[in-house]
Design a protein around this motif. Structure first.
Motif, PDB file in Angstrom:
ATOM      1  N   ARG A 222      -1.999  -0.072   2.478  1.00 31.89           N
ATOM      2  CA  ARG A 222      -2.704   0.621   1.408  1.00 31.89           C
ATOM      3  C   ARG A 222      -3.369   1.898   1.936  1.00 31.89           C
ATOM      4  NH1 ARG A 222      -5.260  -3.446  -0.531  1.00 31.89           N
ATOM      5  NH2 ARG A 222      -7.281  -3.146   0.483  1.00 31.89           N
ATOM      6  N   ARG A 223      -3.893   1.841   3.149  1.00 28.52           N
ATOM      7  CA  ARG A 223      -4.569   2.999   3.721  1.00 28.52           C
ATOM      8  C   ARG A 223      -3.604   4.063   4.242  1.00 28.52           C
ATOM      9  NH1 ARG A 223      -9.166  -0.210   7.331  1.00 28.52           N
ATOM     10  NH2 ARG A 223     -10.545  -0.767   5.581  1.00 28.52           N
ATOM     11  N   LYS A 224      -2.433   3.631   4.623  1.00 22.30           N
ATOM     12  CA  LYS A 224      -1.500   4.549   5.282  1.00 22.30           C
ATOM     13  C   LYS A 224      -0.677   5.392   4.315  1.00 22.30           C
ATOM     14  CE  LYS A 224      -1.964   4.238   9.726  1.00 22.30           C
ATOM     15  NZ  LYS A 224      -2.201   5.446  10.561  1.00 22.30           N
TER      16      LYS A 224
END
Length: 680
Positions: free
Chosen positions: A71-73
């Motif tokens: 999700r962060r990448k």
């Protein structure tokens, strides 16, 4: 890492597969490229994020941790079953549907990609009603296989390489269609963009707007400028509007591939401007800088023209088949966005409509650089009375608008609301410089907050002089030395010391550009010739091995084998020589441009020191002279555009003439004597 040349060559190779298969094939290629980039990079980002976690924590992440990492990448979401590999592996008869499903699912999962990644309908039915696809699966399949070989993730293609290759492809498309109308819709020559960007000099925190942004060339160039001057391209906020759907999608893709967070909106800028104030959607949003190359002389820009009809009611057409139009009067016209402070332009020509939209989009200290046809400099006539010239004529709208730019807007009674000259400089460019039109263009530079010493002055630059651009059969171009000449005059306004400092700063930059172009051309030559030379080397090697094998057996090679060896050798040598010649030609051209830069430096400094020479290059015109010329900005009124006749040595000319007359007399005498001897 892949090179810009290799990626560009791959992308343009795809054009060979699609050419003549579909119209506007550039959209197909650019959309497919974008889909593969997102897919490849998503996979790489996932793998890279997990590797970083393992490195930091000395263990594999659990499912919950993996979900957080992913999700962060990722900047974009790609649903399961919608990756490049899913489309590549789909059966031939399902490939179009698989691709169409994938890009639509990605668009549905990412609001910012709606209409961008799925601008092409990959499963569109064939228009012949056969039940097949418009783009046949046997065309799409090799297209996918061709691009499949290239890894477009950050592992192999950086943002800079990918962005540059994308721009290269856009230019190649424009070059291919240079005489067509679509080329001018999405591409402005980089040399012209460069001149405007460097004159306006975006600053850290600037807002920049292009109301007819095409593929986004002005926005990209400004971002590169700000990155060079401040260290990061994030120090500028970019806004653009584009009306043509496919071009709007191309512009959005261009921004994403360059790693830019730009707002590009779709719509007709004149009828439906998308950038308005948050608290009032009928108030035009203003910006620090505006740059534009709007459609030249757009007819029926308010969409209120009605076809003219003959007595039988049939539409009357122009020579090109387009309908002739009647327009309503302006008495009841109302622009809800209140942009036309200087006057209502004629509905048959949108030049001054776009210019006033641009002026309305500049904030109180805003600047603008606009490419426009030269007609805006002189179209329209001032008011004339019977006492003045025997006629009673009202001032034309275009004249009044141009006068307003120079003196200030007026109210309904013709009284000035406030006096202000917002035209800073004008550059007249050579004809046939822009894609899709041979009309001579110009650059209008506006400034709502001019320095005190320039408030009532306008700089006029004549850049259409013979020899100040490269003439080519299809299209003229500006070379680095031409950019230096124009930019130095614009920057210095005739000040010698400013000119010297500017030339010093620009020479090294332009030399770097020349070297970059040379390196790119040499890379292209390597790619173009590599396959043929390798094949020729292989052929030569095999022919040589056959001859050596015969000799090793103690036998004499056959004449055919010797001939094949010689022919293979000659072919290889010819190919290598051709490649070397192409490289030598490219290096020669680069060296000519380096020398020309030094020559232009000398030329400019000599010109600035000579008041008579200055008149042939530029003029700083004050308001009094502009009024005397009734605000006609036609450049020959202010700059000596006539080429001086070459001086000759009068004594030498007379001697040559007398010598020719003596020779003629001798020939006449010889002919007469021959006639007598022949009894004629």
């Amino acid at each position: 890492m892949i090179t810009k040349q290799a990626l560009g060559s791959t992308l343009f190779g795809m054009a060979d597969i699609l050419r003549d298969k579909v119209e506007d094939y550039k959209s197909y290629i650019l959309s497919l490229l974008f889909f593969k980039r997102l897919s490849d990079n998503y996979t790489w980002e996932s793998e890279n994020g997990i590797k970083e976690f393992v490195k930091d924590n000395k263990r594999e992440p659990n499912d919950r941790e993996k979900e957080i990492i992913l999700r962060r990448k990722h900047d974009f979401t790609i649903p399961d079953g919608c990756f490049w590999g899913d489309v590549r592996n789909a059966p031939l008869d399902k490939k179009n549907d698989a691709l169409n499903k994938a890009v639509n699912a990605i668009a549905d999962s990412n609001t910012s990609l709606k209409g961008v990644i799925n601008t092409v309908r990959w499963n569109e039915p064939s228009p012949d009603g056969s039940g097949g696809k418009k783009l046949h699966p046997e065309v799409l399949s090799p297209l996918i296989n061709y691009l499949d070989a290239v890894d477009l993730s950050n592992r192999n293609a950086s943002v800079d390489i990918l962005g540059d290759a994308y721009e290269y492809l856009i230019k190649r498309f424009a070059d291919e269609n240079r005489n067509g109308t679509t080329a001018g819709q999405f591409y402005t020559p980089q040399e012209v963009v460069d001149i405007i960007v460097r004159y306006l000099k975006p600053q850290k925190g600037s807002t920049l707007y292009d109301p007819t942004c095409g593929s986004g060339g002005f926005l990209i160039n400004a971002a590169k400028y700000i990155k060079k001057t401040t260290g990061t391209q994030k120090n500028i906020r970019l806004f653009g509007q584009e009306d043509v759907w496919n071009t709007w999608a191309i512009a959005n893709i261009n921004m994403i591939l360059h790693g830019l967070d730009a707002a590009i909106k779709k719509g007709d800028t004149l009828k439906d401007p998308k950038f308005t104030e948050e608290d009032n959607d009928l108030t035009i949003k203003t910006f620090d800088l505006v740059m534009a190359n709007f459609p030249f002389s757009q007819e029926n820009w308010w969409k209120n023209g009605e076809p003219k009809r003959d007595k039988k009611g049939k539409p009357i057409t122009n020579k090109d088949g387009s309908p002739q139009l009647n327009y309503p009067g302006k008495e009841d016209f109302n622009d809800p966005y209140e942009r036309f402070d200087y006057g209502i332009p004629p509905f048959s020509n949108g030049d001054f409509a776009f210019l006033q939209h641009i002026v309305a989009s500049m904030n109180e200290s805003g600047k603008a650089g606009v490419v426009c046809p030269q007609g805006v400099l002189f179209r329209g006539q001032p008011q004339k009375t019977e006492e003045e010239d025997g006629q009673n004529r009202k001032a034309d709208d275009e004249y009044l608008i141009r006068r307003g730019f120079l003196q200030g807007p007026v109210n309904k009674d013709g009284e000035f609301v406030h006096a202000i000259n917002i035209i800073d400089a004008i550059v007249v460019l050579p004809g046939n410089l822009f894609y899709g039109t041979t009309i001579p263009g110009s650059i209008l530079l506006f400034n709502k907050n001019k320095p005190e010493e320039r408030k009532n002055k306008v700089l006029m630059v004549y850049a259409a002089k013979e020899g100040w651009y490269k003439e080519e059969s299809n299209m003229n171009t500006l070379l680095p030395q031409d950019i230096l000449r124009i930019s130095t005059i614009l920057e210095s306004w005739g000040d010698m010391e400013i000119a010297k400092a500017w030339i010093t700063s620009q020479k090294s930059r332009l030399r770097d550009l020349i070297q970059e172009e040379l390196d790119f051309k040499k890379g292209e030559i390597d790619l173009d010739t590599q396959e043929d030379i390798e094949l020729a080397k292989d052929k030569h090697q095999k022919a040589g091995e056959l001859v050596k094998a015969k000799e090793a057996e103690g036998k004499k090679p056959t004449q055919a084998q010797l001939n094949n060896l010689q022919k293979a050798k000659e072919t290889l040598e010819k190919l290598i020589k051709q490649k070397e010649q192409r490289i030598a030609d490219a290096e020669g051209q680069a060296e000519k441009e380096r020398i020309a830069i030094d020559e232009v430096e000398t030329e400019l400094l000599t010109m600035l020191a000579d008041p008579e020479l200055r008149k042939r290059y530029f003029s700083v015109v004050d308001m009094e002279e502009l009024e005397e010329n009734e605000f006609n900005l036609n450049i020959p009124r202010y700059v000596d555009t006539f080429e001086p006749e070459e001086e000759i040595d009068l004594k030498e000319a007379i001697e040559g003439f007398e010598s020719a007359m003596d020779y003629e007399a001798k020939i006449t005498s010889f002919i007469s004597s021959m006639k007598q001897s022949l009894g004629m």
